[in-house]
Scaffold this motif. Structure first.
Motif, PDB file in Angstrom:
ATOM      1  N   LEU A 141      11.022 -39.394   8.949  1.00 43.72           N
ATOM      2  CA  LEU A 141      11.419 -39.562   7.555  1.00 43.72           C
ATOM      3  C   LEU A 141      10.369 -38.937   6.620  1.00 43.72           C
ATOM      4  CD1 LEU A 141      13.409 -40.817   5.549  1.00 43.72           C
ATOM      5  CD2 LEU A 141      12.121 -42.950   5.717  1.00 43.72           C
ATOM      6  N   ILE A 174      14.654 -47.442   3.252  1.00 41.28           N
ATOM      7  CA  ILE A 174      15.566 -46.449   2.664  1.00 41.28           C
ATOM      8  C   ILE A 174      15.951 -46.859   1.233  1.00 41.28           C
ATOM      9  CG2 ILE A 174      17.886 -45.404   2.851  1.00 41.28           C
ATOM     10  CD1 ILE A 174      15.750 -44.431   4.885  1.00 41.28           C
ATOM     11  N   VAL A 210      21.474 -40.636  -0.860  1.00 40.16           N
ATOM     12  CA  VAL A 210      21.351 -40.721   0.598  1.00 40.16           C
ATOM     13  C   VAL A 210      22.722 -40.640   1.283  1.00 40.16           C
ATOM     14  CG1 VAL A 210      20.423 -42.069   2.526  1.00 40.16           C
ATOM     15  CG2 VAL A 210      19.285 -42.169   0.302  1.00 40.16           C
ATOM     16  N   LEU A 258      24.129 -41.199   4.895  1.00 39.87           N
ATOM     17  CA  LEU A 258      23.599 -41.914   6.056  1.00 39.87           C
ATOM     18  C   LEU A 258      24.687 -42.114   7.106  1.00 39.87           C
ATOM     19  CD1 LEU A 258      21.549 -44.007   7.363  1.00 39.87           C
ATOM     20  CD2 LEU A 258      22.356 -45.612   5.676  1.00 39.87           C
TER      21      LEU A 258
END
Ligand SMILES: Nc1ncnc2c1ncn2[C@@H]1O[C@H](COP(=O)(O)OP(=O)(O)OP(=O)(O)O)[C@@H](O)[C@H]1O
Length: 276
Positions: A166, A198, A209, A211
């Motif tokens: 990340l 996150i 994001v 995901l």
């Protein structure tokens, strides 16, 4: 259980579409994976993408970031169609995007600091010294202790490797973060910690994001909206309650089956659909 803690989004970014997928078609040989698929992502949201195995979640991610050329349709990133841009413009758009692939994909022969420094040296043109300095900051941002910087991936737990991956995805300060099953293979405590990270990073950095996940806990704790891939399309993309109430066998089995019910914080989360 991790809880939402939204900050007020910046007024300029409210309701802006950062990813626009229209009539997307993907096929491999005779296998059609996506057929006329539409999907939007708004600035600042965390979208969870779910679907049965082989429904094309990873292919969708790869296509949006320009790693897979679609058979048809249009994709706009920040309002720009990558296919219409020059190589230089395309590379600039791609730098506004960070990706954490399944498995983390760190270089095993490099320590964490060097792993995160790679994009900083290659794409931002930093010196090795500056890149290392910034890399250590990115590693700290993802919650890794400072002594992790000089460790090699093989010396770390799965959760730490995910955090380092990340950190590398965040190296160039992207505006959109793509994550492919980030909590797969993590123990529940590490997975919950990653979910929380996150949300924290989205709030702190104003990220959007995308995901991909199979993790029902992640959907409950971190996602603003959920897109379900089924029958070659996005069947529904909405808030969890709306998605879980959609009349579709896969959705009902997934969200309202035993694991789905366990992931929901309270048994009465969807009272109006308790009779199904
Ligand atoms: N490069 C490729 N060449 C041929 N077929 C491919 C390629 N990439 C993906 N596929 C096929 O496309 C389909 C969708 O794959 P994809 O990995 O996107 O599924 P997924 O929804 O992410 O699945 P999972 O949840 O199991 O990871 C699969 O049947 C896969 O075999």
């Amino acid at each position: 259980m991790v809880r939402h803690h939204h900050l007020e989004p910046h007024p300029d970014s409210l309701g802006k579409t950062v990813i626009e997928v229209r009539k997307l078609c993907n096929r491999f040989g005779t296998q059609v994976v996506h057929d006329q698929l539409d999907l939007d992502l708004q600035t600042g949201e965390i979208l969870g993408v779910v679907g049965g195995s082989g429904t094309g979640k990873t292919v969708l991610l790869r296509t949006i970031v320009g790693l897979n050329k679609p058979a048809g349709g249009q994709i706009r990133l920040f309002g720009k169609n990558l296919e219409e841009l020059s190589a230089e413009q395309r590379s600039r758009v791609k730098q506004r995007v960070g990706v954490l692939f399944q498995g983390g994909a760190l270089f095993t022969s490099l320590n964490l600091q060097d792993n995160v420094a790679v994009p900083l040296i290659e794409h931002a043109g930093l010196t090795r010294k500056d890149a290392h300095h910034l890399a250590r900051m990115k590693l700290a941002l993802t919650g890794l202790p400072s002594d992790a910087a000089l460790k090699f991936p093989s010396e770390l737990s799965g959760g730490m490797v995910k955090r380092a991956g990340l950190a590398r995805a965040l190296a160039l300060d992207p505006e959109i973060l793509f994550l492919d099953e980030p909590t797969a293979g993590l123990d529940p405590i590490s997975a919950a910690g990653f979910d929380e990270l996150i949300v924290t990073l989205r709030d702190a950095l104003g990220l959007t994001v995308f995901l991909v996940t199979h993790d029902l806990d992640t959907l409950h704790s971190s996602c603003d909206r959920i897109a379900v891939l089924s029958r070659k399309k996005v069947l529904v993309a909405d808030r969890l309650e709306k998605v879980a109430a959609t009349q579709d066998p896969w959705i009902q089995n997934y969200f309202n089956g035993p694991r789905g019910r366990a992931a929901a914080a309270t048994p009465a989360a969807h009272p109006e659909h308790g009779q199904e």
